[in-house]
Scaffold this active site. Structure first.
Site, PDB file in Angstrom:
ATOM      1  N   GLU B 210      25.952 -76.246 121.278  1.00  0.00           N
ATOM      2  CA  GLU B 210      25.699 -74.862 121.656  1.00  0.00           C
ATOM      3  C   GLU B 210      24.234 -74.591 121.992  1.00  0.00           C
ATOM      4  OE1 GLU B 210      27.556 -75.739 119.032  1.00  0.00           O
ATOM      5  OE2 GLU B 210      29.532 -74.897 119.457  1.00  0.00           O
ATOM      6  N   HIS B 279      33.838 -68.452 109.893  1.00  0.00           N
ATOM      7  CA  HIS B 279      34.475 -68.220 111.202  1.00  0.00           C
ATOM      8  C   HIS B 279      34.829 -66.753 111.429  1.00  0.00           C
ATOM      9  CE1 HIS B 279      34.972 -72.598 111.162  1.00  0.00           C
ATOM     10  NE2 HIS B 279      35.317 -72.538 112.422  1.00  0.00           N
TER      11      HIS B 279
HETATM   12  C1  TPP Z   1      29.120 -75.240 116.138  1.00  0.00           C
HETATM   13  C2  TPP Z   1      30.587 -75.294 116.342  1.00  0.00           C
HETATM   14  N1  TPP Z   1      31.071 -75.336 117.602  1.00  0.00           N
HETATM   15  C3  TPP Z   1      32.413 -75.384 117.805  1.00  0.00           C
HETATM   16  C4  TPP Z   1      33.284 -75.383 116.760  1.00  0.00           C
HETATM   17  C5  TPP Z   1      34.796 -75.440 116.999  1.00  0.00           C
HETATM   18  N2  TPP Z   1      35.274 -76.771 116.628  1.00  0.00           N
HETATM   19  C6  TPP Z   1      35.774 -77.014 115.409  1.00  0.00           C
HETATM   20  S1  TPP Z   1      36.162 -78.608 115.190  1.00  0.00           S
HETATM   21  C7  TPP Z   1      35.682 -79.027 116.734  1.00  0.00           C
HETATM   22  C8  TPP Z   1      35.821 -80.441 117.175  1.00  0.00           C
HETATM   23  C9  TPP Z   1      34.982 -81.382 116.376  1.00  0.00           C
HETATM   24  O1  TPP Z   1      35.307 -82.722 116.631  1.00  0.00           O
HETATM   25  P1  TPP Z   1      34.727 -83.944 115.817  1.00  0.00           P
HETATM   26  O2  TPP Z   1      33.307 -83.704 115.459  1.00  0.00           O
HETATM   27  O3  TPP Z   1      35.030 -85.166 116.574  1.00  0.00           O
HETATM   28  O4  TPP Z   1      35.515 -83.928 114.436  1.00  0.00           O
HETATM   29  P2  TPP Z   1      37.081 -84.106 114.160  1.00  0.00           P
HETATM   30  O5  TPP Z   1      37.684 -82.741 114.276  1.00  0.00           O
HETATM   31  O6  TPP Z   1      37.608 -85.077 115.147  1.00  0.00           O
HETATM   32  O7  TPP Z   1      37.171 -84.575 112.763  1.00  0.00           O
HETATM   33  C10 TPP Z   1      35.227 -77.902 117.416  1.00  0.00           C
HETATM   34  C11 TPP Z   1      34.764 -77.877 118.810  1.00  0.00           C
HETATM   35  C12 TPP Z   1      32.727 -75.297 115.460  1.00  0.00           C
HETATM   36  N3  TPP Z   1      33.504 -75.239 114.365  1.00  0.00           N
HETATM   37  N4  TPP Z   1      31.386 -75.266 115.278  1.00  0.00           N
END
Ligand code: TPP
Ligand code: MG
Lengths: 328, 477
Positions: B210, B279
């Site tokens: 972000e 959230h």
């Molecule tokens: C700063 C932020 N941006 C976006 C999100 C929304 N979001 C939650 S999980 C996620 C994906 C994260 O993927 P990864 O780091 O690969 O972890 P995984 O879910 O695969 O364990 C996103 C975009 C968030 N929670 N926080």
């Protein structure tokens, strides 16, 4: 199948139990979500069990863990009570956060679990901060920070790697590379896909590990932990793993093929891998494994019962825990 | 004992679904993880996996069956060594657990179900909204639509999408970037089909970065483009707030008026449902505090469209606050080639004489509900939908208060230094002599939003809270 390291009957049975507990717990959580007893976001760890189990096997008492919202497995691995975790999922007073945190936000001072964080990447500097405290206090502990392949792109991760190396913090950065961040595959988000190299320009060593093989995870962590504990600074462990389920409960996961998922599940399942080894070494027969399964099912069953019957938090809890009373 | 497998809820709000396909047949051996069947909800198709091992004993619901209620036994699985004799008649236990007591508090929409993943719950939620939301009681006295304009029923989600699509057609420098906006069609499907129409050059998926992509957006704006930066939710824009404020909002001033930054930062703001403290943050007052920004927070679909189009054309940095729980709401949008709603103008949504109620975003709906209740008790409330939080349309508020002599300021966020605090101050500064009672405020309880259903319901302001505040300023009860 990946090469399987040295182990003993006792150890392997223990690892099997731990992974199976996570799997069964998560399956149940998925079911309770389906029944409307769990709400909001609920991210399951199914498929990734070997990562936290293998890491935990190489940690010492008092070492810390911190991770993202995909946190149930970490808590179970650290020996937090399955009932307390499940009751938090259902938002009840018997949950680890009295129902006020939910699936993504649980903590245990006693078990050195520093949470459950909802903001992608935010746990990374916090985990290094635990390392700073360890070094400062000379307590001999190391901190382990878990984060995803998606989180690995956040800027604060790099700010942290620089400081962690500069100050030789006793911290392990454990990237759970499950190939996807929500619907975005690593190829679509990342210019250079070898995440273990992400610390090289700061001098942070990294290794890539078969994260479906609990013994490989154990061994890599053991080495890295020795490195960190001896004052040489942080390391990155890139665990190659896979989540079987959608990103969270209601993600239909149409961004990947069913074949891709079944291939991982059929050929690389971390629990099957251990099960086969146990059978091959004749450390357990099918009956013995069934007995373990039954035992785990009953732990999970008790957790569900508790999570259903534990009362909702008292309305007065709304206003507690915002700030501490100060008495100077 | 055979194991009864039931129709699962794929979201806490799902009540029934279609069993599109069986992946197993009677006599098959299944192990945990095997896909048993495919189930279709409104738009999503999901697979049900077995968590048990055994042999498929009996399939009780035929492939293609529609409206299968959640909790219906659809299959019986025989455990090791069991035969068909072990099949017990499935008790008709419909597993629709009553939600924990507090979950169905007054605030029906919000607490009825949990929020799921941003990914697809919208379908379920849409349905739910259609069912429970009160009819929008608007008397849009100031709405500027030519007589005879036809209305088109549109969800707020699509109204926002249409606004972006129209502006992208109109101006080639407009583009969208953010997490999951392109291939995934938007985490909340607000950017649905934009990739198909405008291509990957203008609909850009970003990594989860972000702070970085907000800065890149600001740079692109300074470089001559008109970026729309989507934050998956505003909670995650806290990673990027430095660029929103220090880079976007302050540059025009610091450059003595030379350097422009025409950018729209948009996404869902505030509390969704059961997603916990990190959230569920309402940032209205945060951004409204900052000179150099314009801050917009629409309530209905027409405003969502008209204001977003104006925001994209505006040469200033705009913070555009949407509401996730409103995306699925279907409302009238005027059929016009170019429907623009001016930024900086509030809208009187309901004319009244006894009390003025200000609100923005979803809280407008609560205020309208409150006005209905109050009308039944003989109190006539005037509802002002703020629509823009900066610049705040004081004039409309002051005029109203001069007529009603009482004001209640409602918002979903916290009270201290909030939007209501600001409005109350302006009213006291500019219409003190007209007031018959001190201004009252309605806002979220002064705690991080809890996860537990009952506590969450207690935290968030609802129509009854507005009614109570109105009675207070009217010295009723
Ligand atoms: C700063 C932020 N941006 C976006 C999100 C929304 N979001 C939650 S999980 C996620 C994906 C994260 O993927 P990864 O780091 O690969 O972890 P995984 O879910 O695969 O364990 C996103 C975009 C968030 N929670 N926080
Ligand atoms: Mg991932």
């Amino acid at each position: 199948m990946a090469n399987i390291g040295k182990t003993t009957k006792k150890e392997l049975l223990q690892l099997y139990r731990e992974m199976l507990l996570i799997r069964r717990f998560e399956e149940k959580a998925g079911q309770l979500y389906g029944m409307g007893l769990i709400a909001g976001f609920c991210h399951l760890y199914i498929g990734q069990e070997a990562v936290v189990t293998g890491v935990n096997a190489s940690l010492k008492d008092g070492d810390q863990m911190i991770t993202s919202y995909r946190d149930h497995g970490h808590m179970l691995a650290l020996g937090m009570d399955a009932s307390g975790v499940m009751a938090e999922l259902t938002g009840r007073s018997g949950g680890y956060s009295k129902g006020k945190g939910g699936s993504m936000h649980m903590f245990s001072v006693e078990k050195n679990f520093y949470g459950g964080h909802g903001i992608v990447g935010a746990q990374v500097p916090i985990g290094a901060g635990l390392g700073l405290a360890n070094k400062y206090l000379e307590n001999g502990k190391i901190s382990t920070v878990f984060f995803g392949d998606g989180a690995a792109n956040q800027g604060q991760v790099y700010e942290t790697l620089n400081m962690a190396q500069l100050w030789k913090l006793p911290t392990l950065f454990i990237i759970e590379n499950n190939q996807y961040a929500m619907g975005t595959s690593i190829a679509r988000s990342t210019a250079q896909k070898d995440l273990y190299k992400r610390g090289l320009s700061f001098g942070v060593k990294g290794v890539q590990v078969d994260g479906m093989d609990v013994l490989a995870v154990r061994d890599a962590t053991k080495k890295a932990a020795r490195h960190a504990r001896s004052g040489k600074g942080p390391m990155i462990l890139e665990m190659m793993t896979y989540r079987y389920r959608g990103h969270s409960m209601s993600d239909p996961a149409k961004y990947r093929t069913r074949e891709e998922v079944s291939e991982m599940r059929d050929e690389h399942d971390p629990i099957d891998m251990v099960k086969n080894r146990l059978l091959k070494e004749e450390w357990a027969d099918l009956n013995a494994l069934k007995a373990i399964d039954k035992d785990i099912k009953s732990i999970v069953g008790d957790a569900v019962e508790f999570a259903k019957t534990s009362p909702e938090p008292d309305p007065s809890e709304l206003y507690t825990d915002v700030l501490l009373e100060v008495d100077l | 004992m055979s194991i009864n497998i039931q129709m699962p809820a794929l979201s806490p709000t799902m009540e029934e679904g279609t069993l599109t396909a069986w992946m197993v047949k009677e006599g098959d051996t299944v192990k945990s993880g095997d896909v048993l069947a495919e189930i279709e909800t409104d738009k999503a198709t999901m697979e049900i996996e077995s968590i048990d091992e055994g042999v498929v004993g009996k399939i009780l619901v035929a492939e293609g069956a529609q409206n299968v209620a959640v909790g219906t036994v659809i299959l019986q699985l025989l455990e090791d060594g069991e035969g068909a004799d072990d099949l017990s008649a499935p008790a008709a236990t419909l597993l629709t657990p009553s939600p924990p007591a507090g979950m169905q508090a007054q605030d029906g929409v919000h607490n009825e179900g949990g929020k799921m993943d941003p990914v697809l719950q919208r379908d379920e939620r849409d349905k739910r909204y259609d069912r429970v939301s009160p009819p929008v009681q608007s008397t849009p006295v100031e709405m500027d639509i030519p007589a005879g304009t036809e209305m088109h029923e549109t969800s707020i989600r699509d109204a926002l999408r249409d606004a972006m699509a129209e502006e992208m057609r109109r101006d080639e420098t407009v583009f969208v970037m953010g997490e999951e906006v392109a291939e995934y069609q938007g985490a909340y499907k607000v950017t649905r089909e934009l990739l198909q129409e405008f291509g990957a050059k203008r609909v850009i998926d970003t990594p989860i970065t972000e702070h970085g992509f907000a800065g890149i957006g600001v740079g692109a704006a300074m470089g001559g483009l008109k970026p729309i930066v989507e934050f998956m939710t505003w909670n995650f824009a806290m990673q990027a707030i430095d660029h929103i404020i220090n880079s976007a909002a302050k540059t025009l001033y610091m450059s003595g008026g030379q350097m422009r930054c025409p950018i729209v930062f948009r996404g869902p703001n505030g509390a969704a449902s059961r997603v916990g403290a990190q959230h569920s943050h309402d940032y209205s007052s945060w951004y409204a505090n900052v000179p150099g920004l314009k801050v917009v927070a629409p309530y209905d679909a027409a405003d969502a469209k008209g204001l977003l189009k104006s925001a994209i054309r505006d040469p200033n940095p705009i913070v555009f606050l949407e509401h996730e729980m409103m995306y699925g709401e279907i409302m009238d949008v005027p059929e016009m080639d170019d429907y623009l709603v001016p930024i900086g103008k509030a809208l009187v949504r309901r004319v009244g004489t006894d009390v003025t109620i200000t609100a923005h975003s979803r809280m407008v709906g609560r205020a309208l509900e409150a006005a209905d209740i109050l009308a039944g008790e003989g109190i006539s409330a005037e509802i002002i939908d703020l629509r823009t939080l900066r610049p705040l349309d004081s004039n409309t508020i002051i005029q109203s208060v001069k007529k009603t002599n009482r004001i209640v300021c409602a918002e979903e966020g916290w009270g201290q230094s909030g939007i209501g605090a600001e409005i109350a101050t302006r009213v006291m500064e500019q219409a003190f002599d007209y007031l018959d009672a001190p201004p009252a405020r309605v806002f979220q309880k002064d705690v991080p939003l809890p996860y537990a259903g009952n506590l969450e319901a207690l935290s968030l302001p609802n129509a009854q809270d507005v009614v109570n505040a109105v009675k207070e300023v009217c010295y009723e009860d």
